[in-house]
Write an enzyme that holds these catalytic residues in place. Structure first.
Site, PDB file in Angstrom:
ATOM      1  N   SER A   1       0.066  -9.155  -2.726  1.00  0.00           N
ATOM      2  CA  SER A   1      -0.650  -9.608  -3.902  1.00  0.00           C
ATOM      3  C   SER A   1       0.226 -10.324  -4.914  1.00  0.00           C
ATOM      4  O   SER A   1      -0.272 -10.881  -5.901  1.00  0.00           O
ATOM      5  CB  SER A   1      -1.315  -8.413  -4.585  1.00  0.00           C
ATOM      6  OG  SER A   1      -0.357  -7.467  -5.030  1.00  0.00           O
TER       7      SER A   1
ATOM      8  N   LYS B   1       4.455 -10.945 -13.004  1.00  0.00           N
ATOM      9  CA  LYS B   1       3.152 -10.802 -12.355  1.00  0.00           C
ATOM     10  C   LYS B   1       2.123 -10.269 -13.350  1.00  0.00           C
ATOM     11  O   LYS B   1       2.407  -9.352 -14.130  1.00  0.00           O
ATOM     12  CB  LYS B   1       3.275  -9.863 -11.151  1.00  0.00           C
ATOM     13  CG  LYS B   1       1.985  -9.708 -10.341  1.00  0.00           C
ATOM     14  CD  LYS B   1       2.221  -8.792  -9.151  1.00  0.00           C
ATOM     15  CE  LYS B   1       0.950  -8.576  -8.339  1.00  0.00           C
ATOM     16  NZ  LYS B   1       1.172  -7.679  -7.189  1.00  0.00           N
TER      17      LYS B   1
ATOM     18  N   SER C   1       3.135  -5.950  -1.081  1.00  0.00           N
ATOM     19  CA  SER C   1       2.790  -7.053  -1.971  1.00  0.00           C
ATOM     20  C   SER C   1       3.935  -7.882  -2.503  1.00  0.00           C
ATOM     21  O   SER C   1       3.699  -8.940  -3.072  1.00  0.00           O
ATOM     22  CB  SER C   1       1.960  -6.530  -3.150  1.00  0.00           C
ATOM     23  OG  SER C   1       0.679  -6.151  -2.730  1.00  0.00           O
TER      24      SER C   1
END
Length: 476
Positions: free
Chosen positions: A158, A82, A182
């Site tokens: 996210s 990420k 997330s």
């Protein structure tokens, strides 16, 4: 094993093939890169892909396997990272135009460093909303990320890019982060597995501006893959002042390291609480029916299941104080011009967060500590808590909240996830079925602090009984 079939293999399957000599890390990496090249223009899961970066690591891994000297637990397995986690020599832009890529990038995040030490193959960095501030994945820098099950819908966030990548076979392993849901939100929306571990279990550097709400977590197709990834990234790192000591025992059973089938964990006698709504959440009837059916599986597996709420009210106001104040902190250094380029929703919550007083922040912290006390006592009676991961299935991409409801922040539709960031407990999302529209639904499995292994084993037992991960998204 070539092409599409190879890209769909799990990490444990890849490792077994490497060990048997029927597949090389180069072939596996080439298959994943081909999948990225073909599908990512539609999904937008990656913000950085460097094929030579990946292939160089894959060639080195292949040489080690030929010598019979694999470097670690994940040697040759493709993984995505990420884009809020530091990668040495490559930019970490956090979905924001305010960060210049033209600077030195001297550090790897602790979890990234552990991946390299175990020979994993980095295929790229995945998309995130700006500074990972919300529960869907779109940003002014990278645009809209889409769900492989229906590209008109969001994969959540996210860590939405990471989840979309895993679901679509664009790398079997991913590192995500979770400050309010997330990794679990997108796992539920994409039919993948994710764990938010006990806070401090996976070291984090630099410290998150969202403080001790933010966890690093594995995102995978299967629970066994997540166990292997946990064994790699759970090592101590002195840069994280809150990092826990290394775990006393491996998370992955021996069979997961060899690719053998192995026996599922025994859930006999486990005390399990099931709360369909935590006492305050509104849940879509279809989601409620699927999660209730999943809970019945735990009874079939020998657990003693009781429907009961943990006994706290919705802590959304206190969570927002903590979260929005963190957003204000992460953007406080920006110029007015940079601020004008922020995601409009982020700009709004930053303005709200900047207005909170120290007293309000401390009040929210006190509520957080009380919530932790309540859950600590709750887990004296129950080993695990089961809930829906999300009260809804994936909705339209490109918006912060479902468009058929009143305007609201992302916290309005994530009532099951953020409470357990506040308490720092391990919480996982495991696929538990599909809606009539073919959209995935997740079951959340929550354990007491430090009971990460218990959560993982319970999810593994459920997955063996109901292998929903075998269903593949229609995007091709």
């Amino acid at each position: 094993m070539t092409g599409t079939a190879t890209a769909d293999l799990t990490a444990t399957e890849l490792l077994a093939a490497y060990r048997a000599g029927t597949l090389s890390p180069v072939e596996a990496t080439e298959a994943v890169l081909e999948r990225i090249d073909r599908l990512d223009p539609r999904l937008n899961a990656f913000c950085l892909v460097e094929p030579e970066w990946a292939l160089s690591a894959a060639r080195a891994s292949a040489a080690r396997w030929r010598r019979g000297e694999p470097m670690g637990l994940l040697d040759g397995v493709p993984v995505s990272i990420k884009d809020v986690l530091l990668t040495r020599g490559r930019p970490t832009l956090r979905g924001s135009r305010s960060i210049s890529p033209d600077q030195e990038w001297p550090d790897d995040a602790p979890s990234v460093a552990r991946l390299y030490e175990h020979g994993a193959v980095p295929v790229g960095k995945t998309t995130t909303p700006e500074f990972a501030w919300k529960g869907v994945t779109d940003s002014p820098l990278t645009g809209i990320t889409r769900n492989p099950w229906d590209t008109s819908r969001t994969p959540g966030g996210s860590s939405g890019g990471a989840a979309a990548a895993v679901a679509a076979g664009m790398a079997p392993l991913a590192l995500g982060t979770d400050g309010g849901g997330s990794v679990r939100i997108p796992a539920s929306f994409t039919g993948t597995f994710a764990l938010k571990p006990t806070y401090g279990r996976i070291p984090h550097f630099p410290a998150s501006p969202f403080g001790t709400l933010a966890h690093v977590g594995p995102m995978t197709r299967t629970v066994a893959d997540a166990m292997l990834l946990m064994d790699v990234v759970s090592g101590f790192d002195s840069r994280d002042w809150s990092a826990l000591a290394p775990p006393a025992a491996p998370f992955a059973p021996p069979w997961a390291r060899t690719g053998a089938p192995g026996e599922p964990p025994d859930l006999g006698g486990l005390r399990v609480a099931y709360s369909p709504d935590l006492g305050f959440a509104a849940v879509d009837p279809e989601v409620a029916a699927l999660t209730a059916a999943a809970v019945e599986v735990f009874t079939e597996l020998g657990a003693k299941v009781e429907q009961v709420d943990p006994g706290f009210g919705d802590p959304v106001e206190e969570f927002e104080v903590l979260w929005f104040a963190g957003a204000a902190k992460v953007t406080e250094h920006l110029t007015e011009r940079q601020r004008a380029e922020l995601d409009p929703g982020l700009r709004e919550v930053c303005e709200q967060g900047a207005r909170y007083s120290a007293g309000e922040y401390l009040d929210a912290t006190a509520r957080r500590m009380e919530l932790g006390r309540i859950m600590g006592r709750f887990h004296e009676r129950y080993d695990l808590l089961l809930t829906p991961t999300m009260p809804i299935a994936a909705f339209e991409a490109g918006v912060e909240s479902p468009p058929d409801g009143p305007p609201a922040r992302w916290t309005s539709w994530t009532p099951f996830t953020y409470p357990f960031n506040m308490t720092q407990q391990p919480a996982a999302s495991v696929p538990c079925g599909f809606t009539a529209a073919g959209l995935p639904v997740g079951l959340q499995v929550v354990g007491p602090r430090h009971a990460d292994a218990l959560v993982l084993n319970a999810c593994l037992a459920f997955e063996r009984a109901r292998p929903w991960y075998e269903h593949r998204p229609p995007v091709s």
